[in-house]
Motif scaffolding. Sequence first.
Motif, mmCIF file in Angstrom:
data_model
loop_
_atom_site.group_PDB
_atom_site.id
_atom_site.type_symbol
_atom_site.label_atom_id
_atom_site.label_comp_id
_atom_site.label_asym_id
_atom_site.label_seq_id
_atom_site.Cartn_x
_atom_site.Cartn_y
_atom_site.Cartn_z
ATOM 1 N N PHE A 42 104.994 56.944 32.878
ATOM 2 C CA PHE A 42 103.705 56.893 32.205
ATOM 3 C C PHE A 42 103.040 58.257 32.324
ATOM 4 C CE2 PHE A 42 103.232 54.923 36.444
ATOM 5 C CZ PHE A 42 102.323 55.772 37.054
ATOM 6 N N GLN A 43 102.013 58.511 31.524
ATOM 7 C CA GLN A 43 101.388 59.825 31.483
ATOM 8 C C GLN A 43 99.870 59.693 31.357
ATOM 9 O OE1 GLN A 43 103.035 61.740 28.056
ATOM 10 N NE2 GLN A 43 102.259 60.227 26.631
ATOM 11 N N GLN A 62 101.792 61.400 40.316
ATOM 12 C CA GLN A 62 101.158 62.672 40.617
ATOM 13 C C GLN A 62 100.080 63.022 39.601
ATOM 14 O OE1 GLN A 62 104.687 65.105 40.521
ATOM 15 N NE2 GLN A 62 104.608 65.402 38.323
ATOM 16 N N LEU A 63 99.166 63.874 40.052
ATOM 17 C CA LEU A 63 98.105 64.418 39.210
ATOM 18 C C LEU A 63 98.430 65.858 38.862
ATOM 19 C CD1 LEU A 63 94.783 63.243 40.929
ATOM 20 C CD2 LEU A 63 95.492 62.682 38.601
ATOM 21 N N THR A 85 99.135 51.308 37.872
ATOM 22 C CA THR A 85 99.436 50.321 36.836
ATOM 23 C C THR A 85 98.583 49.074 37.038
ATOM 24 O OG1 THR A 85 101.707 51.104 36.568
ATOM 25 C CG2 THR A 85 101.251 48.861 35.872
ATOM 26 N N THR A 86 98.506 48.607 38.281
ATOM 27 C CA THR A 86 97.689 47.429 38.588
ATOM 28 C C THR A 86 96.234 47.668 38.221
ATOM 29 O OG1 THR A 86 99.163 46.950 40.455
ATOM 30 C CG2 THR A 86 97.063 45.786 40.390
ATOM 31 N N SER A 87 95.699 48.799 38.645
ATOM 32 C CA SER A 87 94.306 49.132 38.380
ATOM 33 C C SER A 87 94.020 49.203 36.884
ATOM 34 C CB SER A 87 93.963 50.457 39.051
ATOM 35 O OG SER A 87 92.664 50.872 38.725
ATOM 36 N N ALA A 97 96.933 59.533 35.635
ATOM 37 C CA ALA A 97 97.947 60.394 36.248
ATOM 38 C C ALA A 97 99.293 60.073 35.609
ATOM 39 C CB ALA A 97 97.991 60.172 37.761
ATOM 40 N N GLU A 98 100.356 60.738 36.089
ATOM 41 C CA GLU A 98 101.677 60.488 35.524
ATOM 42 C C GLU A 98 102.628 59.949 36.583
ATOM 43 O OE1 GLU A 98 103.699 63.893 33.990
ATOM 44 O OE2 GLU A 98 103.682 64.985 35.889
ATOM 45 N N GLY A 99 103.633 59.216 36.117
ATOM 46 C CA GLY A 99 104.687 58.723 36.982
ATOM 47 C C GLY A 99 106.027 59.226 36.482
#
Length: 225
Positions: A42-43, A62-63, A85-87, A97-99
Motif C-alpha cells: 500500500f502507499q 515506513q514513512l 490497515t486496521t486504523s 504511509a507505505e508498506g
Amino acid sequence: MSDKQALWQRQFPALVADDDPVLAALAEQARLVTLPAGQRVFQPGGRCESYLLVASGSVRVQLLTESGREVVLYHVRAGDSCVLTTSCLLGGDHYPAEGVTETEVQAFLVAGRDFDAALQESGRFRRFVFARLGARLAEIIARIEQLTACSIDSRLAHTLLGLRDAGDRARITHQALAAELGTAREVVSRHLKQFEERGWLELGRGSIRICDAAALARLLQQGGP
C-alpha cells in the motif's frame, strides 16, 4: 481441509472456533495472495480496501519524510495484522504511509465489507482486532521513545543484535539500517565504521558480522558509548 484453511488455522488460531460461524465464513471469504519481495502493498494516499493478515514473510511499514528520508514504523510478520490497515478501515481514512514486502509474503486479505460484518457479529473477532491494535500501538509508542531518547550507538546496537542470525550476521544494508533508526545513511555508516575499528563487528556487502555481541549488549545497557 484445504491448504488455505490449514494455513489460516496454523497462523491465526485465535480466529478459529467451532461455535463461531462468522469466523468460519471469514476464513472462507479471505483471499490468500503471494507477493514477491520488494512489492509495494500500500502507499500514502491509497485507499484501504482489505484487512491484512500476514501468514508468512515480512512487510515493512515506513514513512517518507519531506527530505526524502525513509523512517521504518514497524514490521508485520507471520501471525500479525497491520495496524495502519486496521486504523484506516475503522476510520475510513487513506493510508498515511507505505508498506513494502521485505521477503516473499503470503497474506490473507479480508474485504472491507467482510471485516465490518465480522466486527459487528463476532465478539471473538473484535477482541482479536483490538488486542492486535493495542499491542501494535504500544510498540510504536515504545519505538518513538527509543528514537527520541536513546543515542544512535545504543539504537544501532539494539537493531544489530535483534537482526543477527545463527551465524552472528545481520543481513541488512546501511541504507536499510538508516531507515530503521530514522537517521541518514552517512550517520549509520560512520558509527558502523567506529564499531568495526573497536573490533565489535566486520562490515561486508549487504551484511554485517558481529564479532563481539557482549560489547554491543553493554553499549545497549548503558544507552550510549
